[in-house]
Design an enzyme around this catalytic site. Structure first.
Site, PDB file in Angstrom:
ATOM      1  N   HIS A  57      37.984  91.141  54.630  1.00  0.00           N
ATOM      2  CA  HIS A  57      37.770  92.251  53.695  1.00  0.00           C
ATOM      3  C   HIS A  57      38.890  92.402  52.668  1.00  0.00           C
ATOM      4  CE1 HIS A  57      40.503  95.554  55.148  1.00  0.00           C
ATOM      5  NE2 HIS A  57      40.483  94.836  56.255  1.00  0.00           N
ATOM      6  N   CYS A 114      47.228 101.972  56.283  1.00  0.00           N
ATOM      7  CA  CYS A 114      47.262 102.312  57.708  1.00  0.00           C
ATOM      8  C   CYS A 114      48.083 103.571  57.975  1.00  0.00           C
ATOM      9  CB  CYS A 114      47.836 101.138  58.503  1.00  0.00           C
ATOM     10  SG  CYS A 114      46.864  99.633  58.385  1.00  0.00           S
ATOM     11  N   GLN A 151      47.115  89.443  53.582  1.00  0.00           N
ATOM     12  CA  GLN A 151      47.134  89.834  52.175  1.00  0.00           C
ATOM     13  C   GLN A 151      47.152  88.639  51.226  1.00  0.00           C
ATOM     14  OE1 GLN A 151      46.680  92.675  50.817  1.00  0.00           O
ATOM     15  NE2 GLN A 151      46.913  94.095  52.526  1.00  0.00           N
ATOM     16  N   GLY A 170      41.868  91.212  61.301  1.00  0.00           N
ATOM     17  CA  GLY A 170      43.287  90.865  61.343  1.00  0.00           C
ATOM     18  C   GLY A 170      44.016  91.354  62.576  1.00  0.00           C
TER      19      GLY A 170
END
Length: 378
Positions: free
Chosen positions: A196, A323, A174, A68
């Site tokens: 993922h 993150c 997402q 991403g």
């Protein structure tokens, strides 16, 4: 351990592992013209069709990337690089892999506007329209937020972008694989896909680029991936994302309905026994995402990070974006929604997945409730 952190990452599906294992046997360079190379290229071509089928685009519009972050950087910097200057519109709740390239472009002379969100964490399309200038060259707004699951009015924003002939990118990391994401309905020019997040491997992603949209490469080498993303393709990872897309397309309705039932059951059980506040829209959010703030009692407060730490061997959950894990400060997303620093600090994110059971949800709610009560009694 009960895993409730599916927005951070997901386990690799067994069928995906099998597709990747098969690809391990194909060691050829997909750019080679002999039969060994062509066998590897066939895997890539098949995966490209599988990604395209999931988001309803043409396979020629799918570019494979390393995940991403690269997809977002390629879309934003690559689209902006056509111009020496210009104006870019984004929102205050974007992922760092969007906010940071926009910030970097500002140092190169580009003007930027960061749009606010309402109390549900949603951008107002009218704000987008008002922000447009004569030199606006790009709009980048995420499809759904990683912390609250808030779904953005992408189709409305896409229509505005088309009316003004402005390139429009959406980070759908997402969303893809969790809910229907249809390119033609959304009216986007570029869209980020991350393997993922829906039971595929890490380290591989895709970027949809609508035919006719010019994106400059941000790395330079040979002519791989339409000359936009150089470098020998990760055949094994690409086989994985392709299979993950294929399974997601077939199981979409089942996964979607299962996630909503689990998410809503978890919310019901938690609010029955502890004082919580839902962060985000009750309906306009990802089917699997529950973000709540835990109210204090007689001056006592509970920090989300304390819950994460206390339950780290029993439940996998998050106090915000993965993150930012370990950084004890209020979520910028929740602050942008108008939450106080205290309410933002007391938030936790619970995200369910296809492998969760109702028994796990019952057990998790009991564990979280007991944990909160214990922390409040300190």
């Amino acid at each position: 351990m009960i895993y409730l952190d599916y927005n951070a990452t997901t386990p690799i599906d067994e069928e995906v592992k099998k597709a990747m294992s098969d690809a391990f046997q194909l060691f050829g360079n997909p750019s080679s013209s002999h039969s060994i190379g062509r066998a590897a290229k066939a895997v890539i071509d098949n995966a490209r069709r599988q990604v395209a089928d999931l988001i309803a685009c043409d396979p020629s519009e799918v570019i494979f990337t390393s995940a991403g972050t690269e997809s977002n950087n390629l879309a934003i910097i690559g689209a902006a690089y056509k111009y020496q200057k210009g104006h870019i519109i984004t929102s205050v709740i974007e992922h760092p892999s969007v906010l940071n390239p926009v910030k970097w472009l500002k140092t190169k002379g580009f003007a930027t506007t960061h749009l606010p969100v309402d109390s549900d964490g949603i951008v107002n399309p009218d704000d987008v329209k008002r922000a447009i200038r004569k030199n606006t060259i790009l709009i980048t707004i995420m499809h759904s937020n990683n912390e609250t699951g808030a779904l953005q009015p992408i189709r409305d924003i896409g229509r505005i972008a088309r009316e003004h002939n402005i390139a429009f990118h959406s980070d759908a990391a997402q969303s893809v694989g969790k809910m229907d994401v249809n390119i033609s309905e959304l009216m986007v020019d570029m869209l980020t896909v991350v393997s993922h997040k829906f039971y595929g491997p890490k380290g591989v992603g895709a970027l949809y680029i609508r035919n006719g949209i010019e994106v400059m490469p941000i790395m330079f080498g040979a002519g791989h991936e339409r000359g936009i993303r150089p470098g020998t393709e990760n055949v094994i990872g690409i086989a994985g994302i392709g299979k993950a897309c294929d399974i997601a397309r077939q199981d979409m309705i089942k996964r979607y309905e299962h996630a909503i039932k689990l998410r809503d059951r978890l919310y019901f059980l938690l609010k029955k026994d502890i004082d919580i506040k839902l962060n985000g829209h009750e309906v306009k959010r990802l089917p699997n995402t529950l973000n709540i703030s835990i109210k204090g009692h007689k001056g006592a407060k509970v920090f989300g990070e304390d819950i994460v730490e206390k339950l780290k061997h029993r439940i996998a959950l998050s106090s915000g974006s993965a993150c930012h894990a370990g950084i004890r400060k209020p979520s910028t997303v929740l602050k942008a929604m108008g939450l106080s620093g205290s309410d933002a600090m007391s938030s936790i994110r619970l995200s369910v997945g296809k492998d969760n059971s109702f028994n796990e949800i019952e057990d998790a709610s009991e564990i979280i409730v007991n944990c909160v009560k214990e922390l409040l009694c300190r």
